[in-house]
Write a protein that holds these residues in place. Sequence first.
Motif, PDB file in Angstrom:
ATOM      1  N   VAL A   8      38.725  36.812  34.006  1.00 38.62           N
ATOM      2  CA  VAL A   8      37.275  36.703  34.144  1.00 38.62           C
ATOM      3  C   VAL A   8      36.757  35.787  33.040  1.00 38.62           C
ATOM      4  N   GLN A   9      35.542  35.283  33.204  1.00 38.71           N
ATOM      5  CA  GLN A   9      34.938  34.440  32.169  1.00 38.71           C
ATOM      6  C   GLN A   9      34.676  35.234  30.892  1.00 38.71           C
ATOM      7  N   THR A  10      34.781  34.572  29.756  1.00 35.91           N
ATOM      8  CA  THR A  10      34.447  35.231  28.487  1.00 35.91           C
ATOM      9  C   THR A  10      32.929  35.261  28.288  1.00 35.91           C
ATOM     10  N   ARG A  28      40.541  46.598  28.305  1.00 36.27           N
ATOM     11  CA  ARG A  28      40.351  48.014  28.637  1.00 36.27           C
ATOM     12  C   ARG A  28      39.970  48.204  30.106  1.00 36.27           C
ATOM     13  N   VAL A  29      39.124  47.315  30.630  1.00 43.66           N
ATOM     14  CA  VAL A  29      38.691  47.511  32.020  1.00 43.66           C
ATOM     15  C   VAL A  29      39.629  46.875  33.046  1.00 43.66           C
ATOM     16  N   GLY A  30      40.681  46.181  32.586  1.00 45.92           N
ATOM     17  CA  GLY A  30      41.666  45.695  33.557  1.00 45.92           C
ATOM     18  C   GLY A  30      41.928  44.201  33.631  1.00 45.92           C
ATOM     19  N   PHE A  31      41.414  43.420  32.670  1.00 43.24           N
ATOM     20  CA  PHE A  31      41.684  41.977  32.681  1.00 43.24           C
ATOM     21  C   PHE A  31      42.763  41.632  31.660  1.00 43.24           C
ATOM     22  N   ILE A 246      29.421  39.102  42.667  1.00 43.16           N
ATOM     23  CA  ILE A 246      30.697  39.778  42.911  1.00 43.16           C
ATOM     24  C   ILE A 246      31.077  39.680  44.392  1.00 43.16           C
ATOM     25  N   PRO A 247      32.337  39.379  44.706  1.00 42.05           N
ATOM     26  CA  PRO A 247      32.753  39.306  46.119  1.00 42.05           C
ATOM     27  C   PRO A 247      32.347  40.541  46.918  1.00 42.05           C
ATOM     28  N   GLY A 299      34.464  46.496  35.146  1.00 48.22           N
ATOM     29  CA  GLY A 299      35.531  47.307  35.739  1.00 48.22           C
ATOM     30  C   GLY A 299      35.555  47.141  37.245  1.00 48.22           C
ATOM     31  N   PHE A 300      34.370  47.038  37.842  1.00 48.41           N
ATOM     32  CA  PHE A 300      34.269  46.864  39.286  1.00 48.41           C
ATOM     33  C   PHE A 300      34.846  45.500  39.700  1.00 48.41           C
ATOM     34  N   ILE A 301      34.524  44.465  38.922  1.00 53.64           N
ATOM     35  CA  ILE A 301      35.054  43.120  39.205  1.00 53.64           C
ATOM     36  C   ILE A 301      36.586  43.140  39.120  1.00 53.64           C
ATOM     37  N   ALA A 302      37.101  43.798  38.084  1.00 50.37           N
ATOM     38  CA  ALA A 302      38.561  43.912  37.949  1.00 50.37           C
ATOM     39  C   ALA A 302      39.148  44.632  39.164  1.00 50.37           C
TER      40      ALA A 302
END
Length: 321
Positions: A8-10, A28-31, A246-247, A299-302
């Motif tokens: 994801v973008q910083t 932590r959230v999955g990236f 978000i998709p 977290g949702f994006i991840a």
Amino acid sequence: SGMVSIGVQTKGVVEDRDPKAGFELLKRVGFSNVDFSLNSYLLNTSLYRFELNVFFDQTVTELETFFRPHKEGAKAAGVKVHQMHMPYPLYIPGGKKEINDYLWNVVAPKSMEICAFFGCRYPVVHGFKLSGNLGSEEAEWRQTERFLDSLAPMAKERGIVVCIENLYDVLGGHVVEGPCCNVRKAAERIDRFYEKYHGEALGFCFDTGHGNLVGIDFEKFLTRLGHRLKALHIHDNDGIGDLHQIPFTFTKTRENRASTDWEGFIRGLKRIGYEGVLSFETAPALTAFPGEMKEAALGFIAGVGEYFSSKIYCGEKRASR
């Protein structure tokens, strides 16, 4: 596991005053990867007003010192800088020669040095939007090609593959195709760079949001790109504006058919055995949510990334190239 990694973008997450905290949050959230937003240090909004700031006047050593906490913070968090967003535009139609020369001769090469400093392989550049000024897509590409040629030897030396992306333009209030929307031409041009520099010197970053705006057939486009696809900008919109959301968050009909062809996206990546990062360009989505929800939104994006990953690599062996 054959799972592709998620990025994801910083921008909007990693702050200069404590970059490590931002990278830790992302991990932590999955990236496990990021798209480093170098473009936030020289804003397009200022450039279009023909204003420059002094950030890139710093020497390469000063820039490295500035970004050292970012580099170390990412490493400590176990996050890799997979791709980087170069400042844009790097050429302003109708801009003063001094500004364009500065972008070309100072901002671009220094961006490449920062990219190398991060150990990042894929800086993404915006091709020049000049077809209106120069009268044809071919003439527009020639100018972009001159610019890419000025970066290629430096990139090659540092193991960097500069990526071009499909863009849109706005003409009389309508969104129209911008640079790099013709996949046949894009593939040929990337191959020409390969021949010229005896190796990967140019790659492609496919932008789903821009693709949706101009009606690109995702599956065809990705399939034709094949191994030339090195990076992604994954985000969604309503088909009218470049919203970077978000998709799956926009539907065309009451039956909730997604506005963007995510199935075609998945099929295309699957067909070419994409092994890069599923990287989201969704910084604007974060500002759409209240600040208190930033972590939940990330977290949702991840989670969307995990979903794509599971669909692209559902328990089968990757297609060998």
